[in-house]
Design an enzyme around this catalytic site. Structure first.
Site, PDB file in Angstrom:
ATOM      1  N   LYS A   1      24.178  70.564  56.974  1.00  0.00           N
ATOM      2  CA  LYS A   1      24.300  70.962  55.563  1.00  0.00           C
ATOM      3  C   LYS A   1      25.605  71.706  55.293  1.00  0.00           C
ATOM      4  O   LYS A   1      26.163  71.620  54.198  1.00  0.00           O
ATOM      5  CB  LYS A   1      23.088  71.802  55.157  1.00  0.00           C
TER       6      LYS A   1
ATOM      7  N   GLY B   1      17.282  58.498  49.135  1.00  0.00           N
ATOM      8  CA  GLY B   1      16.027  59.212  49.402  1.00  0.00           C
ATOM      9  C   GLY B   1      15.317  59.593  48.120  1.00  0.00           C
ATOM     10  O   GLY B   1      14.920  60.744  47.919  1.00  0.00           O
ATOM     11  N   ALA B   2      15.135  58.601  47.237  1.00  0.00           N
ATOM     12  CA  ALA B   2      14.567  58.893  45.915  1.00  0.00           C
ATOM     13  C   ALA B   2      13.092  58.538  45.816  1.00  0.00           C
ATOM     14  O   ALA B   2      12.515  58.540  44.734  1.00  0.00           O
ATOM     15  CB  ALA B   2      15.357  58.158  44.831  1.00  0.00           C
ATOM     16  N   SER B   3      12.463  58.244  46.957  1.00  0.00           N
ATOM     17  CA  SER B   3      11.043  57.876  46.915  1.00  0.00           C
ATOM     18  C   SER B   3      10.132  59.080  46.776  1.00  0.00           C
ATOM     19  O   SER B   3       8.985  58.953  46.355  1.00  0.00           O
ATOM     20  CB  SER B   3      10.677  57.092  48.190  1.00  0.00           C
ATOM     21  N   ARG B   4      10.645  60.263  47.164  1.00  0.00           N
ATOM     22  CA  ARG B   4       9.802  61.468  47.147  1.00  0.00           C
ATOM     23  C   ARG B   4      10.646  62.689  46.795  1.00  0.00           C
ATOM     24  O   ARG B   4      11.873  62.629  46.788  1.00  0.00           O
ATOM     25  CB  ARG B   4       9.191  61.673  48.541  1.00  0.00           C
TER      26      ARG B   4
ATOM     27  N   VAL C   1      20.052  55.144  55.389  1.00  0.00           N
ATOM     28  CA  VAL C   1      21.406  55.658  55.120  1.00  0.00           C
ATOM     29  C   VAL C   1      22.168  56.036  56.393  1.00  0.00           C
ATOM     30  O   VAL C   1      23.375  56.267  56.351  1.00  0.00           O
ATOM     31  CB  VAL C   1      21.392  56.851  54.131  1.00  0.00           C
TER      32      VAL C   1
ATOM     33  N   ALA D   1      23.963  72.985  60.520  1.00  0.00           N
ATOM     34  CA  ALA D   1      25.279  72.386  60.798  1.00  0.00           C
ATOM     35  C   ALA D   1      25.513  71.171  59.901  1.00  0.00           C
ATOM     36  O   ALA D   1      26.594  71.001  59.329  1.00  0.00           O
ATOM     37  CB  ALA D   1      25.376  71.985  62.269  1.00  0.00           C
TER      38      ALA D   1
ATOM     39  N   TYR E   1      20.121  71.299  61.470  1.00  0.00           N
ATOM     40  CA  TYR E   1      20.037  71.134  60.008  1.00  0.00           C
ATOM     41  C   TYR E   1      21.134  71.959  59.302  1.00  0.00           C
ATOM     42  O   TYR E   1      21.817  71.452  58.406  1.00  0.00           O
ATOM     43  CB  TYR E   1      18.637  71.575  59.561  1.00  0.00           C
TER      44      TYR E   1
ATOM     45  N   ILE F   1      12.016  74.810  48.124  1.00  0.00           N
ATOM     46  CA  ILE F   1      11.483  73.948  47.072  1.00  0.00           C
ATOM     47  C   ILE F   1      10.196  73.287  47.582  1.00  0.00           C
ATOM     48  O   ILE F   1      10.155  72.826  48.728  1.00  0.00           O
ATOM     49  CB  ILE F   1      12.509  72.837  46.694  1.00  0.00           C
TER      50      ILE F   1
ATOM     51  N   SER G   1      22.078  72.781  51.319  1.00  0.00           N
ATOM     52  CA  SER G   1      20.930  73.698  51.382  1.00  0.00           C
ATOM     53  C   SER G   1      21.442  75.125  51.452  1.00  0.00           C
ATOM     54  O   SER G   1      22.538  75.378  51.979  1.00  0.00           O
ATOM     55  CB  SER G   1      20.087  73.420  52.629  1.00  0.00           C
TER      56      SER G   1
HETATM   57  P1  NAP Z   1      11.344  64.934  51.284  1.00  0.00           P
HETATM   58  O1  NAP Z   1      10.310  65.219  50.269  1.00  0.00           O
HETATM   59  O2  NAP Z   1      10.988  64.970  52.732  1.00  0.00           O
HETATM   60  O3  NAP Z   1      12.005  63.517  50.943  1.00  0.00           O
HETATM   61  C1  NAP Z   1      13.048  63.024  51.739  1.00  0.00           C
HETATM   62  C2  NAP Z   1      13.559  61.730  51.156  1.00  0.00           C
HETATM   63  O4  NAP Z   1      14.664  61.287  51.966  1.00  0.00           O
HETATM   64  C3  NAP Z   1      12.533  60.628  51.145  1.00  0.00           C
HETATM   65  O5  NAP Z   1      12.648  59.905  49.949  1.00  0.00           O
HETATM   66  C4  NAP Z   1      12.956  59.773  52.350  1.00  0.00           C
HETATM   67  O6  NAP Z   1      12.622  58.401  52.153  1.00  0.00           O
HETATM   68  C5  NAP Z   1      14.449  59.938  52.322  1.00  0.00           C
HETATM   69  N1  NAP Z   1      15.086  59.638  53.615  1.00  0.00           N
HETATM   70  C6  NAP Z   1      14.983  60.306  54.787  1.00  0.00           C
HETATM   71  N2  NAP Z   1      15.697  59.694  55.741  1.00  0.00           N
HETATM   72  C7  NAP Z   1      16.269  58.608  55.151  1.00  0.00           C
HETATM   73  C8  NAP Z   1      17.120  57.580  55.614  1.00  0.00           C
HETATM   74  N3  NAP Z   1      17.532  57.530  56.886  1.00  0.00           N
HETATM   75  N4  NAP Z   1      17.523  56.628  54.744  1.00  0.00           N
HETATM   76  C9  NAP Z   1      17.112  56.654  53.443  1.00  0.00           C
HETATM   77  N5  NAP Z   1      16.302  57.611  52.949  1.00  0.00           N
HETATM   78  C10 NAP Z   1      15.887  58.569  53.799  1.00  0.00           C
HETATM   79  O7  NAP Z   1      12.580  65.936  51.151  1.00  0.00           O
HETATM   80  P2  NAP Z   1      13.057  66.877  49.929  1.00  0.00           P
HETATM   81  O8  NAP Z   1      12.476  68.211  50.164  1.00  0.00           O
HETATM   82  O9  NAP Z   1      12.894  66.194  48.634  1.00  0.00           O
HETATM   83  O10 NAP Z   1      14.605  66.988  50.300  1.00  0.00           O
HETATM   84  C11 NAP Z   1      15.611  66.245  49.639  1.00  0.00           C
HETATM   85  C12 NAP Z   1      16.958  66.821  50.042  1.00  0.00           C
HETATM   86  O11 NAP Z   1      17.003  68.203  49.676  1.00  0.00           O
HETATM   87  C13 NAP Z   1      17.211  66.771  51.550  1.00  0.00           C
HETATM   88  O12 NAP Z   1      18.580  66.497  51.796  1.00  0.00           O
HETATM   89  C14 NAP Z   1      16.885  68.183  51.993  1.00  0.00           C
HETATM   90  O13 NAP Z   1      17.554  68.536  53.181  1.00  0.00           O
HETATM   91  C15 NAP Z   1      17.355  68.982  50.798  1.00  0.00           C
HETATM   92  N6  NAP Z   1      16.765  70.314  50.675  1.00  0.00           N
HETATM   93  C16 NAP Z   1      15.400  70.466  50.507  1.00  0.00           C
HETATM   94  C17 NAP Z   1      14.877  71.752  50.410  1.00  0.00           C
HETATM   95  C18 NAP Z   1      13.395  72.007  50.231  1.00  0.00           C
HETATM   96  O14 NAP Z   1      13.002  73.192  50.249  1.00  0.00           O
HETATM   97  N7  NAP Z   1      12.581  71.010  50.036  1.00  0.00           N
HETATM   98  C19 NAP Z   1      15.727  72.857  50.478  1.00  0.00           C
HETATM   99  C20 NAP Z   1      17.084  72.668  50.642  1.00  0.00           C
HETATM  100  C21 NAP Z   1      17.597  71.387  50.734  1.00  0.00           C
HETATM  101  P3  NAP Z   1      11.492  57.636  53.057  1.00  0.00           P
HETATM  102  O15 NAP Z   1      10.203  58.341  52.825  1.00  0.00           O
HETATM  103  O16 NAP Z   1      11.525  56.258  52.557  1.00  0.00           O
HETATM  104  O17 NAP Z   1      11.955  57.782  54.486  1.00  0.00           O
END
Ligand code: NAP
Length: 243
Positions: free
Chosen positions: A155, A8-11, A60, A153, A151, A184, A138
């Protein structure tokens, strides 16, 4: 050159992590599911900064796609020695309204995925006798959040996985740790209702949301030789939210 795979490194946090690891000298595999253009842009950004990376699609949740991705990476670039299990989604709903699909989709994307990807890279990592596995959990795994039973559960499951695997592979030069981000600023949180954002900010001692780069720095440390005596740990990157 060490090979790092970031799911999930695209964003968001995954993108910032890919850029951070590339700046540390790793070859970075930028995994994505749907966002091909964004993933290619991450590779371009890394290359413009003098680093090396490649974008590879694999959902994944799907063990077969994951195994194919890892096989391709190993044959083209070498064994993965840094794995960041970052891909994740939310499908929020109160439990009484939560559909089975919402439960399953989150558990498969956030937890089953960690099994799929870690298992696929572990053999290669064992051969290298050195490895770093960083799982993105998380803060809500520890403190809970209404509307996120699925979510939370998933994490919390990641935390148990992290501790168990840390014990399994410690003797083989591999460390396994988890980071727990707080609130974040990424696509995942941008559509939260204003009142929810405001309430969260009131509970953050540092008084602001975190940036993806601030999580990426910690993942970078856990991916490096500098973290050699840390394993099975859960590192909170939450501005004090959990205090
Ligand atoms: P995000 O901006 O929504 O990005 C999610 C990334 O995951 C995207 O690159 C997406 O790729 C990829 N992804 C989702 N489903 C996938 C799959 N089935 N196979 C491969 N790639 C997949 O999320 P983020 O905020 O950066 O979160 C990243 C991680 O941090 C997550 O595990 C999230 O639960 C955790 N987290 C985030 C926060 C927060 O506040 N943002 C807080 C706590 C934990 P595509 O676009 O190609 O689908």
């Amino acid at each position: 050159m060490r090979i790092a795979l970031v799911t999930g490194a695209s964003r968001g946090i995954g993108k910032a992590t890919a850029i951070e690891l590339a700046s540390m000298g790793y070859f970075v595999v930028v995994n994505y599911a749907k966002s091909e253009k964004e993933a290619q842009d991450v590779v371009r950004e890394i290359e413009e900064r003098g680093g090396r990376a490649a974008a590879i699609r694999a959902d994944v949740r799907d063990r077969v796609q994951v195994e194919e991705m890892v096989k391709n990476v190993e044959s083209q670039y070498g064994n993965v020695t840094v794995l960041v299990n970052n891909a994740g989604i939310t499908r929020d709903n109160l439990l009484l309204r939560m559909k089975e699909e919402e439960w399953d989709e989150v558990i498969e994307s956030n937890l089953k995925s960690v099994y799929n990807v870690t298992k696929a890279v572990l053999k290669g990592m064992l051969k290298e006798k050195w490895g770093r596995i960083i799982n993105v959990s998380s803060v809500v795994a520890l403190i809970g959040n209404p509307g996120q039973t699925n979510y939370c559960a998933s994490k919390a499951g990641i935390i148990g996985f992290t501790k168990a695997l840390a014990k399994e592979v410690a003797s083989r030069g591999i460390t396994v740790n988890a980071v727990c981000p707080g609130y974040i600023e990424t696509d995942m949180t941008k559509d939260l209702p204003e009142n929810v954002k405001q309430k969260m900010l009131e509970n953050i001692p540092l008084g602001r949301a975190g940036k993806a780069e601030e999580v990426a720095k910690v993942i970078g440390f856990l991916s490096s030789d500098a973290s050699s005596y840390i394993t099975g740990q859960i590192i909170l990157v939450d501005g004090g939210l959990s205090l």
